[in-house]
Design a protein around this motif. Structure first.
Motif, short mmCIF file in Angstrom:
data_model
loop_
_atom_site.label_atom_id
_atom_site.label_comp_id
_atom_site.label_asym_id
_atom_site.label_seq_id
_atom_site.Cartn_x
_atom_site.Cartn_y
_atom_site.Cartn_z
N HIS A 294 0.84 -1.20 0.00
CA HIS A 294 0.00 0.00 0.00
C HIS A 294 0.87 1.25 0.00
N ASN A 295 0.28 2.35 -0.42
CA ASN A 295 0.94 3.66 -0.32
C ASN A 295 0.19 4.43 0.76
N ALA A 296 0.71 4.37 2.00
CA ALA A 296 -0.02 4.91 3.15
C ALA A 296 0.70 6.11 3.75
N LEU A 297 -0.10 6.99 4.37
CA LEU A 297 0.40 8.15 5.10
C LEU A 297 -0.17 8.09 6.52
N PHE A 298 0.50 8.76 7.47
CA PHE A 298 -0.06 8.82 8.81
C PHE A 298 -0.19 10.26 9.27
N LEU A 299 -1.16 10.48 10.16
CA LEU A 299 -1.48 11.84 10.62
C LEU A 299 -1.89 11.78 12.09
N HIS A 300 -1.32 12.68 12.89
CA HIS A 300 -1.75 12.84 14.28
C HIS A 300 -1.39 14.24 14.77
N GLY A 301 -1.87 14.60 15.95
CA GLY A 301 -1.76 15.96 16.45
C GLY A 301 -0.37 16.41 16.83
N GLU A 302 0.59 15.49 16.99
CA GLU A 302 1.94 15.87 17.38
C GLU A 302 2.79 16.33 16.19
N LEU A 303 2.30 16.14 14.97
CA LEU A 303 3.04 16.60 13.79
C LEU A 303 2.99 18.13 13.73
N LEU A 304 4.04 18.73 13.19
CA LEU A 304 4.05 20.17 12.97
C LEU A 304 2.99 20.53 11.93
N ASN A 306 3.08 22.32 9.24
CA ASN A 306 3.47 22.15 7.83
C ASN A 306 3.50 20.68 7.43
N GLN A 307 3.83 19.80 8.40
CA GLN A 307 3.80 18.36 8.12
C GLN A 307 2.36 17.88 7.93
N ARG A 308 1.47 18.36 8.78
CA ARG A 308 0.06 17.98 8.67
C ARG A 308 -0.52 18.47 7.34
N ASN A 309 -0.17 19.68 6.96
CA ASN A 309 -0.64 20.22 5.67
C ASN A 309 -0.16 19.37 4.51
N ALA A 310 1.13 18.97 4.57
CA ALA A 310 1.70 18.17 3.48
C ALA A 310 1.01 16.82 3.36
N VAL A 311 0.73 16.17 4.51
CA VAL A 311 0.06 14.87 4.50
C VAL A 311 -1.34 15.00 3.89
N LEU A 312 -2.09 15.99 4.34
CA LEU A 312 -3.46 16.16 3.83
C LEU A 312 -3.47 16.52 2.36
N ASN A 313 -2.54 17.36 1.94
CA ASN A 313 -2.48 17.73 0.51
C ASN A 313 -2.17 16.52 -0.35
N ASP A 314 -1.24 15.69 0.09
CA ASP A 314 -0.90 14.48 -0.67
C ASP A 314 -2.08 13.52 -0.76
N PHE A 315 -2.81 13.39 0.36
CA PHE A 315 -3.96 12.49 0.35
C PHE A 315 -5.09 13.05 -0.51
N LEU A 316 -5.33 14.36 -0.39
CA LEU A 316 -6.36 15.01 -1.20
C LEU A 316 -6.06 14.91 -2.69
N ASN A 317 -4.78 14.95 -3.03
CA ASN A 317 -4.35 14.88 -4.43
C ASN A 317 -4.14 13.45 -4.91
N ASN A 318 -4.63 12.48 -4.10
CA ASN A 318 -4.62 11.07 -4.49
C ASN A 318 -3.21 10.49 -4.66
N LYS A 319 -2.25 11.03 -3.90
CA LYS A 319 -0.88 10.50 -3.96
C LYS A 319 -0.69 9.31 -3.02
N ALA A 320 -1.71 9.00 -2.22
CA ALA A 320 -1.68 7.83 -1.34
C ALA A 320 -3.06 7.22 -1.31
N ASP A 321 -3.12 5.91 -1.08
CA ASP A 321 -4.43 5.25 -1.07
C ASP A 321 -4.99 5.04 0.34
N VAL A 322 -4.14 5.17 1.37
CA VAL A 322 -4.60 4.96 2.75
C VAL A 322 -4.05 6.07 3.64
N LEU A 323 -4.91 6.61 4.49
CA LEU A 323 -4.51 7.57 5.51
C LEU A 323 -4.78 6.93 6.87
#
Length: 463
Positions: A294-304, A306-323
């Motif tokens: 799988h092409n997965a990303l992870f997200l939680h409140g301890e990320l900075l 800019n890191q959270r923004n990057a994860v969400l942007n990649d997922f929104l742009n379909n660069k990963a199949d699992v969050l």
């Protein structure tokens, strides 16, 4: 009077039963032509029920208290009447922001900001995003440029008020999105401060919430709103029928890991969100999924931020199949390709389960919500059944059956069968058969009862 205004007035006067039978189009609304053009470009055509009722009342300048479940289109429900007011009416002040939209999380605020930017792209209106985790001084510079619309989180907006970077004396619309969540996160004092800064009779307030029946929400409504129109679309405690729910019993963490891989079957361009209870599990599961194709990303409140923004942007742009995420992404994310939500761990509160599975089946699409239920999840599962007033049967994966079959309620466990007194006596007599009876001599105390405790008193000597 234009054709749109005539249709609009006719719609307002229709009984509610007729309104449900007929759908209203954005082209039928009496909106500024620039706003209509932007709506058309974004591909919005037919209004959802919450949009129909919120926009038609909001255009009239009424205060609104709206309760509707996630995925029902609330964002357009408040942005359309707000932007139309800015385009068709003169401002109360030349310096202060005219619209303030508050959201409980940075992610939700950013998503509202992106929608607003698209709606005002053909106009002279300006919009600013003010959330925590971003540079405070840079935000102060944006606010000094007097944006028409400010979208942000209550905590950071309150900080800028204290620093005198922004004033809301001329605020025309105050909009609270996910108001119940803001109260849960402890922003009541910041909301009161913002309200006091713009407490004048010309202000219109629109409050959107998943729940409206709590005592705290009632106090907030009484404080912020002026004779509001109350709009309750449906029972928020019930997910919409387009979401198929399934539950699987699990034995332990390793068992859950295997079940998760078996359940994550996605077709082309589909995405999934996996919810976990802990931040550590998000990274661990993401690594395991990537190792299994799988092409997965992870997200939680301890990320900075800019890191959270990057994860969400990649997922929104379909660069990963699992969050893989904590409850940070349970509200606000609107991603059309999410066909599957998996609860690796069930949330503590049943309402949060509803918000989680609401990430799929958006805007009328169908979705699937799968949940793994281990020993630690059992009472959360029972609470979900009670909240939804449904009894769920467990599904089973043939390759990964579970030995765990559920827990017994502590109350039932404490209710031991009562033994009859005669049965006790019979058992005692059976034990004494053939044994010598021990007789203990009773010693009588020469005492006088004082109160409830016998106490000895010395006799007076006889003369």
């Amino acid at each position: 009077m234009s054709r749109q205004e005539t249709l609009y007035n006719e719609w307002i006067n229709l009984p509610q039963s007729y309104k449900r039978a007929f759908s209203l189009l954005f082209s039928d609304l009496p909106l500024d032509f620039k706003l209509k053009k932007s709506i058309e470009i974004q591909g919005f055509n037919e209004l959802t029920e919450v949009q129909t009722r919120a926009i038609t009342k909001g255009l009239l300048g009424q205060d609104l208290m709206v309760a509707s479940k996630t995925g029902s289109g609330k964002t357009l429900g408040f942005l359309v009447p707000a932007i139309n007011r800015l385009l068709t009416q003169k401002p109360l002040s030349k310096r202060d922001p005219r619209v303030l939209v508050l959201a409980p999380t940075r992610e939700l605020a950013k998503q509202v900001f992106m929608v607003a930017k698209k709606l005002i792209q053909n106009t002279r209106l300006s919009c600013a995003l003010v959330v925590g985790g971003e540079n405070f001084n840079t935000q102060a510079k944006y606010l000094k440029k007097n944006p028409d619309i400010v979208i942000g989180t209550a905590g950071r907006i309150a900080d800028h008020i204290d620093a005198k970077h922004v004033f809301f004396n001329g605020l025309e619309l105050l909009i609270l999105d996910e108001a119940d969540r803001m109260l849960e996160l402890g922003f009541s004092s910041q909301l009161s401060l913002i309200h006091e800064q713009a407490n004048h009779r010309k202000r219109q307030t629109m409050m959107f919430s998943a729940t409206v029946d709590s005592a705290e929400m009632s106090r907030m409504t009484d404080n912020l709103l002026n004779s509001p129109e109350k709009i309750v679309i449906d029972k928020v405690s019930v997910p919409h029928t387009g979401i198929e729910q399934r539950f699987y019993l699990s034995d332990h963490v390793d068992h859950k890991d295997k079940q998760l891989l078996a359940l994550l079957r996605l077709s082309a361009r589909q995405q999934a969100i996996v919810f976990t209870a802990t931040r550590d599990d998000t990274a661990r599961i993401q690594t395991a999924l990537n190792e299994n194709g799988h092409n997965a990303l992870f997200l939680h409140g301890e990320l900075l931020q800019n890191q959270r923004n990057a994860v969400l942007n990649d997922f929104l742009n379909n660069k990963a199949d699992v969050l893989v995420t904590t409850d940070l992404a349970a509200r606000g994310l609107d991603i059309r390709n999410v066909a599957l939500v998996i609860n690796y761990d069930l949330p503590k509160h049943a309402d949060e389960y509803i918000h989680r599975i609401g990430r799929t089946g958006r805007a009328g699409d169908n979705g699937i919500a799968l949940s793994l239920v281990g020993k630690r999840d059992w009472w959360s599962f029972k609470a979900i059944q009670t909240r939804l007033m449904q009894s769920f049967k467990f599904s089973e994966l043939e390759d990964f059956p579970a030995r765990f079959k559920g827990l017994v309620s502590p109350k039932k466990q404490a209710q031991k069968p009562l033994i009859d007194k005669n049965q006790k006596c019979n058992k005692a007599s059976e034990k004494t058969v053939g044994k010598a009876k021990i007789v203990r001599k009773k010693h009588e105390a020469n005492a006088i009862d004082i109160g409830s405790m016998p106490m000895k008193k010395k006799r007076k000597a006889e003369d």
